[in-house]
Write an enzyme that holds these catalytic residues in place. Sequence first.
Site, mmCIF file in Angstrom:
data_model
loop_
_atom_site.group_PDB
_atom_site.id
_atom_site.type_symbol
_atom_site.label_atom_id
_atom_site.label_comp_id
_atom_site.label_asym_id
_atom_site.label_seq_id
_atom_site.Cartn_x
_atom_site.Cartn_y
_atom_site.Cartn_z
ATOM 1 N NE ARG A 1 -3.947 2.012 0.580
ATOM 2 C CZ ARG A 1 -5.251 1.871 0.576
ATOM 3 N NH1 ARG A 1 -5.802 0.699 0.395
ATOM 4 N NH2 ARG A 1 -6.034 2.915 0.706
ATOM 5 C CG ASN B 1 -12.575 12.991 0.602
ATOM 6 O OD1 ASN B 1 -13.299 12.934 -0.399
ATOM 7 N ND2 ASN B 1 -12.294 11.937 1.339
ATOM 8 C CG HIS C 1 -18.013 11.765 4.630
ATOM 9 N ND1 HIS C 1 -17.875 10.465 4.204
ATOM 10 C CD2 HIS C 1 -18.709 11.702 5.801
ATOM 11 C CE1 HIS C 1 -18.443 9.656 5.075
ATOM 12 N NE2 HIS C 1 -18.961 10.381 6.042
ATOM 13 C CB ALA D 1 -3.424 10.749 9.320
ATOM 14 N N GLY D 2 -6.874 10.690 9.280
ATOM 15 C CA GLY D 2 -8.010 9.896 9.734
ATOM 16 C C GLY D 2 -8.994 9.596 8.613
HETATM 17 C C1 GRF Z 1 -20.151 11.169 -3.284
HETATM 18 O O1 GRF Z 1 -21.328 11.170 -2.511
HETATM 19 C C2 GRF Z 1 -18.926 11.194 -2.425
HETATM 20 O O2 GRF Z 1 -19.070 12.010 -1.307
HETATM 21 C C3 GRF Z 1 -18.841 9.761 -2.020
HETATM 22 O O3 GRF Z 1 -19.113 9.045 -3.204
HETATM 23 C C4 GRF Z 1 -19.965 9.848 -4.013
HETATM 24 C C5 GRF Z 1 -19.284 10.024 -5.338
HETATM 25 O O4 GRF Z 1 -20.172 10.356 -6.340
HETATM 26 N N1 GRF Z 1 -17.570 9.438 -1.439
HETATM 27 P P1 GRF Z 1 -19.686 10.706 -7.821
HETATM 28 O O5 GRF Z 1 -18.715 9.609 -8.259
HETATM 29 O O6 GRF Z 1 -19.036 12.050 -7.789
HETATM 30 O O7 GRF Z 1 -20.940 10.701 -8.647
#
Ligand code: GRF
Length: 216
Positions: free
Chosen positions: A74, A116, A118, A151-152
Site C-alpha cells: 500500500r 475531500n 463526504h 490521516a483519519g
Molecule cells: C459522493 O457522494 C462522495 O461524497 C462519495 O461518493 C460519491 C461520489 O459520487 N464518497 P460521484 O462519483 O461524484 O458521482
Amino acid sequence: MGAVPPLPDPTPVVVLVSGSGTNLQALLDATADPAYGVQVVAVGADRDGTPALDRAERAGIATFVLRVGDFPTRAAWDEALTERVAAASPALVVLAGFMKLTGPAFLARFGGRTLNSHPALSPSFPGMHAPRDALAHGVKITGATLFVVDAGVDTGPIVAQVAVPVRDDDSVDSLHDRIKSSERGMLVEWVGRLARDGHSIDGRRVVTPAQPKEAR
Ligand code: GRF
C-alpha cells in the site's frame, strides 16, 4: 497555522475519482467559465473503466490509473500516487468520490491542500457507507461535508457543510442521490472560493478571507 496563499489564475487542480464522477462533472462544468478560476489539469483513479474517467476523457483532460493491487505494498501505491499527482503540479487536490485513503507520502506532499467530500454531516457517520448508516440510525437531517484531508477517516478540518432532509420512504440510493445533488453545489462553490482566495488552517478551523474576491 498552515496557510495556502493566493493561488495562480487559473488554479491548477488534480481530481481523484473512483466511480460515477458526477462531482467531477460539476467541477468540469464550472471550469468552462474562466471567472471560476480553476483548471483541472489531470484526473486520476484507483480503477479502470469508470464513468468518471470517461467524463474526464470527454473533456480532453489527461487521466491516469493507479490500482493498489498492481503495487507490492500500500505504501508503494501511495508513493506512486504522490509522484503522479505531483507531476501535474496542482495547487489543490480534490478527492471527488475517491474510495481510497491517501497515505503518509501523499499527506507529506499535499497535506493542507487536499479536499475531500463526504456524504454525511461530519463527525457523524464516517466511512464508506454514510448514507446507509444515517438511514439506519434514523436521523432526520444528514448532508455532506467538504473537509481538508488528514490521516483519519473523514476527520479533517471542515471547509463547508450542507444539510439534507431524510424522508420516511428513503432508500439508501434515494437518500444518497439527494445528498449528492447538494454536495455538488457545495463542492463547486468552495473549491472555487479556495482556489480564488486561498485558505488557512487554524487547529480544526479552516479560515477563508472575510471578503472573498468575486469570481474573476
Ligand atoms: C459522493 O457522494 C462522495 O461524497 C462519495 O461518493 C460519491 C461520489 O459520487 N464518497 P460521484 O462519483 O461524484 O458521482
